[in-house]
Enzyme design. Structure first.
Site, PDB file in Angstrom:
ATOM      1  N   SER B  45       0.256  17.870  -9.242  1.00  0.00           N
ATOM      2  CA  SER B  45       0.207  17.347  -7.873  1.00  0.00           C
ATOM      3  C   SER B  45       0.165  15.821  -7.836  1.00  0.00           C
ATOM      4  O   SER B  45      -0.693  15.228  -7.213  1.00  0.00           O
ATOM      5  CB  SER B  45      -1.038  17.881  -7.144  1.00  0.00           C
ATOM      6  N   CYS B  49       6.866   9.375  -6.617  1.00  0.00           N
ATOM      7  CA  CYS B  49       7.359   8.266  -5.787  1.00  0.00           C
ATOM      8  C   CYS B  49       6.490   7.027  -5.936  1.00  0.00           C
ATOM      9  O   CYS B  49       6.905   5.921  -5.583  1.00  0.00           O
ATOM     10  CB  CYS B  49       7.363   8.647  -4.309  1.00  0.00           C
ATOM     11  N   ARG B  76     -10.345  26.210  -6.791  1.00  0.00           N
ATOM     12  CA  ARG B  76      -9.867  27.060  -5.700  1.00  0.00           C
ATOM     13  C   ARG B  76      -9.325  28.380  -6.222  1.00  0.00           C
ATOM     14  O   ARG B  76      -8.486  29.019  -5.585  1.00  0.00           O
ATOM     15  CB  ARG B  76      -8.748  26.341  -4.954  1.00  0.00           C
ATOM     16  N   ASP B 291      12.077  19.801  -5.926  1.00  0.00           N
ATOM     17  CA  ASP B 291      13.264  19.100  -6.434  1.00  0.00           C
ATOM     18  C   ASP B 291      14.260  20.021  -7.130  1.00  0.00           C
ATOM     19  O   ASP B 291      15.358  19.579  -7.480  1.00  0.00           O
ATOM     20  CB  ASP B 291      12.846  18.004  -7.419  1.00  0.00           C
ATOM     21  N   ASN B 313       6.555  18.960  -0.644  1.00  0.00           N
ATOM     22  CA  ASN B 313       5.296  19.398  -0.040  1.00  0.00           C
ATOM     23  C   ASN B 313       5.539  20.381   1.090  1.00  0.00           C
ATOM     24  O   ASN B 313       4.816  21.370   1.235  1.00  0.00           O
ATOM     25  CB  ASN B 313       4.518  18.192   0.481  1.00  0.00           C
ATOM     26  N   TYR B 434       6.530  -0.113  23.876  1.00  0.00           N
ATOM     27  CA  TYR B 434       6.854  -1.533  23.985  1.00  0.00           C
ATOM     28  C   TYR B 434       5.627  -2.379  24.249  1.00  0.00           C
ATOM     29  O   TYR B 434       4.854  -2.107  25.169  1.00  0.00           O
ATOM     30  CB  TYR B 434       7.866  -1.793  25.108  1.00  0.00           C
ATOM     31  N   TRP B 442      13.831  -4.268  24.628  1.00  0.00           N
ATOM     32  CA  TRP B 442      14.725  -3.178  24.203  1.00  0.00           C
ATOM     33  C   TRP B 442      14.510  -2.990  22.711  1.00  0.00           C
ATOM     34  O   TRP B 442      14.866  -3.852  21.910  1.00  0.00           O
ATOM     35  CB  TRP B 442      16.205  -3.526  24.444  1.00  0.00           C
TER      36      TRP B 442
END
Lengths: 461, 461
Positions: B45, B49, B76, B291, B313, B434, B442
């Protein structure tokens, strides 16, 4: 003047009015369309939203806030008349009575098409002392200049801000940046009543942490003056807060006296009512936009009044397209707003709990904490996201975010999801950008959506 | 063991596999579901990246990249077997042959349900010298550690990165941060082939501005070594680039040898093919995610291979829900990705021009420049937004962004709009947040949408 040339008259030279003028001019040249615009003030097309940053010193120059000067508009063949106030709209006669505020001269101008873009005016509570020197609103560039002059002249360093909405908290930041001791006196139980109170509480805590004195649940009863006649303190039922300067940040109302007198239709918030093309209801040749209109809230199906430059610009764009012979609509808003106080970012879109209840919607509400970047990446900042989803259907109803850098604009994802009518279950699959400097592997919006899905499923009531 | 207890076997202990395990465990306790997971490496885990940021020094500690340790999984009630490689899947016999890499022992484990989450492996071009000391991939934490060890030991300060995709540009940043002279050698005409070349050119210019030597349109022919056997240079047909360290950043392929040997269905990119519930096609009791799978591209209707932790994930979450007796799907991706090189932010979603053409779509493409904040607000940074919309319908097809702070995550708005099938005309009315510190009046996405609307209207071909 050719007999087929039409005249467009615009009342109000700020965002909505001048956007409409510019867009209409893009579609129709001066041979086809004459454009006359009346502006009672001394500026056009400026960013009122930028005033707090000018006061605070982040923006150096008033002119930086002016997107387009009167001269620039005139270069586009717009007959812009500054310091000229519209006094009456004669709907039957299709003409506007204008007064040149310099000369006092009044004259009628006929229109084929009319745009009402009269903006909003700040609420000025009828308090004793509210007109004393040192008490300032911050609606116009002139207001901003007057405040800056006061701040420059005044020796004291104590400021009281009345109101804790967007203007109030942004002005608190501005005054902190100028080195003031700031007290914010607020009628609500928490600041930022555009958020649910549990989220407002986070804003309260953060602002207190910045050294701002936050006084909630307090009604101002009067503004006290000193022997020199200047403001000296702000009084509530319970206390007095010494003040060398006072900012009124208690909101605005649509500026629609002219429209009301002309018999144009107003809504329950006092704003003009238009159709989706921004045409005033029941009036073929009159359009209205910007802070003087009510807009359709797509979430509740009701009209709201929201004074916000981004809407005003869109309105102007839509009006200009339609007046210019094109076609465009403003379908409504979902109620997105973002703001900041120093490094605290505050954002919301859609319905709060009380809005949902008022609209007859039942919902589940969840709140999560996450970070703006991967937890291990430098600068990862905590944010709290609250999400409301409709019971049974799981449709997204609203999102509120309070956090630090990288928190505020995340609300846009929810704004698009609301517009698209997505369910929170659909949102959990959204393909949002991920890389450690930009987001945790589950973006905070996705984390909230997952928790909302679980709440919708668990809700068997 | 009760006769009704099922056994879930998971091959691969990273994001997809362990998310599946955790979610399944949430839904079913150990009395109902036994979970056995095989991981051939030494970590579970973790954030692959995050490796560039660890190498670059922004992340101090390898352990920061580990979201959950083997011990935490075991707490767990997940029977996680580290350094254990799955060697064979016996689909008929519903069992997996595993080898303990420490002891060499091999054994069969029966499964009721199987999850294949074998990940991806980096492409290692068959170049002379590619195995020389000083040549590094950056796929696993082990790879990252080996690279850091090399960088720490090596005196020279010249690095060559082969490849200019996400890994390549992120590693260029990492090496710059470590004080290296960096050359990026890239086969494409511009870096970031996930962008259209006109947008890649902006990345090229910005990276050159950072002092990175960018060599485009260059095929590496061999890696030269010195007398000590270590890497000394990277050679292309035209030139040699001296190198004390070489990074292979030429992409990854699904790690699916095991699946192929077992007769599981693979797609044209070599990834496992699943249904929307992430169940391997034609196999009732086998799931796959992360992957090693291909995902449905919602824009083209075709399968793609995208190695990205956020998808892995989500896959794991979906698999775990389904295996645990719940229901969830992964509907597909729109192809969102975001990255950065120093202060340059790069983002994309949807189709590039060539993707759109390959999908049989005709489009208009527009490019605009805008700023991340109101132009007058401090820190307002330029960004370029390219937008593709389908001809006639005006449906949004894709967005690419290159800019500085505040640029990258704006792509999320487009990702949601793509998912919702919005037209660019609908997008012009989006109620995005905004305020001057967050956006021009804009938002750049709206500016691009407006220009795209005009292009769709003008397109009469």
């Amino acid at each position: 003047m050719s007999s087929t040339r039409e005249r467009l008259v615009i009342i109000g030279g700020d965002a909505a009015g001048m956007s409409a003028a510019s867009q209409a001019r893009r579609l129709k040249g001066p041979d086809e369309l004459e454009i006359v615009a009346f502006e009672r003030g001394g500026f056009t097309s400026y960013s009122a939203c930028g005033i707090p940053y000018w006061v605070g010193g982040s923006v150096g120059d008033r002119d930086d806030l002016v997107a387009r000067t009167p001269e620039e508009h005139r270069e586009r063949a717009i007959d812009l008349r500054m310091r000229t106030e519209a006094r009456r709209i004669d709907v039957e006669g299709r003409r506007v009575l204008a007064r040149d505020l310099e000369s006092g001269e009044e004259y009628w101008t006929a229109y084929d098409k009319l745009v009402v873009a009269t903006g909003a005016r700040p609420l000025r509570p009828p308090l004793p002392g509210v007109d004393a020197p040192g008490v300032h609103g911050v609606q116009t560039l002139g207001d901003g200049q007057a405040l800056i002059d006061t701040l420059t002249r005044t020796e004291g360093r104590r400021a009281v801000v009345i109101g804790a909405g967007y203007i109030g908290v942004e002005m608190a930041e501005a005054l902190i940046q100028r080195g003031y001791d700031v007290t914010v006196v607020n009628r609500g139980k928490e600041p930022m009543s555009t958020l649910d109170p549990d989220m407002g509480r986070l804003v309260h805590a953060a602002m207190t942490g910045m050294g701002i004195e936050m006084v909630n649940d307090a009604e101002v009863t009067k503004i006290l003056t000193g022997e020199d006649g200047r403001v000296a303190a702000v009084a509530t039922a319970d206390a007095e807060y010494p003040a060398d300067v006072v900012i009124l940040g208690v909101g605005v109302r649509p500026e629609t006296e002219l429209a009301r007198a002309a018999g144009l239709p107003l809504g329950e918030h006092g704003g003009l009512l238009t159709d989706l093309a921004m045409r005033v209801r029941g009036h073929e040749d009159i359009w209205a936009g910007g802070d003087c209109v009510e807009v359709l809230d797509l979430m509740s199906g009701r009209e709201r009044h929201i004074a916000l430059g981004t809407h005003a610009n869109k309105h102007g764009q839509v009006i200009g397209s339609n007046v210019g012979g094109g076609y465009a609509t403003f379908p409504g808003v979902v109620g997105t707003a973002v703001s900041k106080v120093c490094d605290l970012e505050i954002a919301r879109t859609g319905l709060r709990e009380k809005d949902a209840l008022a609209a007859g919607l039942r919902f589940v509400a969840v709140t999560i904490e996450s970070t703006s970047r991967a937890g291990y990446y430098p600068g990862a900042a905590l944010m709290t996201v609250k999400m409301l989803a409709e019971r049974r259907t799981g449709r997204l109803l609203g999102v509120q975010i309070v956090g630090r850098e990288g928190a505020g604009k995340r609300v846009d994802v929810a704004a698009v999801a609301l517009t698209a009518g997505m369910t929170v279950e659909q949102m959990t699959a959204l393909d949002l950008g991920y890389a450690p400097p930009f987001s945790p592997v589950w973006d905070p919006i996705l984390v909230a959506a997952r928790k909302a899905v679980a709440a919708v499923r668990a809700d068997t009531a």
